[in-house]
Scaffold this motif. Structure first.
Motif, PDB file in Angstrom:
ATOM      1  N   ARG A  85       0.706  -0.897   0.374  1.00 11.48           N
ATOM      2  CA  ARG A  85      -0.024   0.539  -0.237  1.00 11.48           C
ATOM      3  C   ARG A  85       1.200   1.345  -0.589  1.00 11.48           C
ATOM      4  N   ASP A  86       1.872   1.063   1.059  1.00 12.86           N
ATOM      5  CA  ASP A  86       2.739   2.266   1.556  1.00 12.86           C
ATOM      6  C   ASP A  86       3.220   2.240  -0.147  1.00 12.86           C
ATOM      7  N   VAL A  87       4.386   1.803  -0.796  1.00 16.41           N
ATOM      8  CA  VAL A  87       4.665   1.856  -2.568  1.00 16.41           C
ATOM      9  C   VAL A  87       3.249   2.128  -3.388  1.00 16.41           C
ATOM     10  N   ASP A  88       2.482   0.856  -3.606  1.00 13.29           N
ATOM     11  CA  ASP A  88       1.758   2.213  -4.641  1.00 13.29           C
ATOM     12  C   ASP A  88       1.552   3.439  -3.936  1.00 13.29           C
ATOM     13  N   ALA A  89       1.396   3.809  -3.025  1.00 17.49           N
ATOM     14  CA  ALA A  89       0.426   5.213  -2.304  1.00 17.49           C
ATOM     15  C   ALA A  89       1.731   6.715  -3.078  1.00 17.49           C
ATOM     16  N   ALA A  90       3.621   6.177  -3.389  1.00 21.80           N
ATOM     17  CA  ALA A  90       4.430   6.216  -3.104  1.00 21.80           C
ATOM     18  C   ALA A  90       4.588   7.076  -4.938  1.00 21.80           C
ATOM     19  N   ALA A  91       4.076   5.227  -5.623  1.00 25.01           N
ATOM     20  CA  ALA A  91       4.448   5.970  -7.155  1.00 25.01           C
ATOM     21  C   ALA A  91       3.204   6.348  -7.823  1.00 25.01           C
ATOM     22  N   ALA A  92       1.550   6.812  -6.808  1.00 32.86           N
ATOM     23  CA  ALA A  92       0.943   7.145  -7.343  1.00 32.86           C
ATOM     24  C   ALA A  92       1.150   8.816  -6.573  1.00 32.86           C
ATOM     25  N   LYS A  93       1.761   9.251  -6.043  1.00 36.98           N
ATOM     26  CA  LYS A  93       2.038  10.972  -5.539  1.00 36.98           C
ATOM     27  C   LYS A  93       3.449  11.075  -6.981  1.00 36.98           C
ATOM     28  N   ILE A  94       4.395   9.873  -7.733  1.00 32.30           N
ATOM     29  CA  ILE A  94       5.422  10.254  -8.264  1.00 32.30           C
ATOM     30  C   ILE A  94       4.703  10.395  -9.515  1.00 32.30           C
ATOM     31  N   ALA A 110       3.456  13.974  -9.896  1.00 29.31           N
ATOM     32  CA  ALA A 110       3.609  15.321  -9.898  1.00 29.31           C
ATOM     33  C   ALA A 110       4.764  14.599 -11.536  1.00 29.31           C
ATOM     34  N   ALA A 111       5.118  13.731 -11.478  1.00 31.44           N
ATOM     35  CA  ALA A 111       6.079  13.556 -13.278  1.00 31.44           C
ATOM     36  C   ALA A 111       5.338  12.646 -13.797  1.00 31.44           C
ATOM     37  N   PRO A 112       4.236  12.995 -14.668  1.00 28.31           N
ATOM     38  CA  PRO A 112       3.724  12.433 -15.575  1.00 28.31           C
ATOM     39  C   PRO A 112       4.268  11.575 -17.148  1.00 28.31           C
ATOM     40  N   ALA A 113       5.351  12.258 -17.154  1.00 23.49           N
ATOM     41  CA  ALA A 113       5.803  11.785 -17.651  1.00 23.49           C
ATOM     42  C   ALA A 113       7.286  10.700 -17.724  1.00 23.49           C
ATOM     43  N   LEU A 114       7.473  10.684 -16.109  1.00 21.68           N
ATOM     44  CA  LEU A 114       7.898   9.342 -16.015  1.00 21.68           C
ATOM     45  C   LEU A 114       7.308   8.052 -15.937  1.00 21.68           C
ATOM     46  N   ALA A 115       8.207   6.794 -16.320  1.00 17.62           N
ATOM     47  CA  ALA A 115       7.570   6.162 -16.371  1.00 17.62           C
ATOM     48  C   ALA A 115       7.971   4.925 -14.622  1.00 17.62           C
ATOM     49  N   VAL A 116       7.121   4.772 -13.878  1.00 15.93           N
ATOM     50  CA  VAL A 116       7.477   4.421 -12.469  1.00 15.93           C
ATOM     51  C   VAL A 116       7.201   3.123 -12.410  1.00 15.93           C
ATOM     52  N   PHE A 117       8.218   2.388 -12.063  1.00 13.21           N
ATOM     53  CA  PHE A 117       7.722   0.743 -11.691  1.00 13.21           C
ATOM     54  C   PHE A 117       7.838   0.268 -10.097  1.00 13.21           C
ATOM     55  N   THR A 118       7.209  -0.149  -9.942  1.00 11.98           N
ATOM     56  CA  THR A 118       7.304  -0.940  -8.356  1.00 11.98           C
ATOM     57  C   THR A 118       7.616  -1.967  -8.514  1.00 11.98           C
TER      58      THR A 118
END
Length: 124
Positions: A37-46, A49-57
């Motif tokens: 849950r914490d990792v998913d919340a952090a990924a959502a924030k990123i 804030a920066a939609p151009a970034l690809a976020v993988f968790t």
């Protein structure tokens, strides 16, 4: 006469009480759910804030240092960015520092950032 206690054997051949094992298993599962849950919340924030970034968790179990170094090698990382709790030198010597161990052994550059609370504590 005392109640009978169910016992089992773990993967190392050591006996344990099944009730204790069940409680530990449930606690570990709660931690897995919390971590995810914490990792998913952090990924959502990123991502916001920066939609151009690809976020993988990924959440993993085991040594944080080993996990981070393994993933950096697997991904062919150019940079690892880590947070720091800002431990004082004595505490870091006693407990070790994941950020320090990663920085010393990473196959790429490592950026260690402090939280605002950590920065305020060091300024005082």
């Amino acid at each position: 006469m005392p109640a009978s206690v169910d016992k089992g054997v773990n993967h190392k051949g050591q006996q344990y009480k099944t009730d204790e094992y069940r409680q530990e298993s449930e606690a570990l599962e709660k931690e897995r759910v919390r971590a995810r849950r914490d990792v998913d919340a952090a990924a959502a924030k990123i991502t916001l804030a920066a939609p151009a970034l690809a976020v993988f968790t990924r959440t993993m179990e085991g040594s944080p240092t080993d996990g981070i170094l393994h993933e950096a090698k697997e991904w062919g990382a150019d940079l690892i960015i880590m947070g720091s709790h800002g431990q004082n030198a004595a505490l870091r010597i006693l407990l070790g520092s994941v950020a320090h161990a990663v920085a010393q052994n990473a196959p790429c550059s490592v950026e260690v950032v402090r939280t605002p609370q950590t920065e305020a504590a060091h300024a005082a």
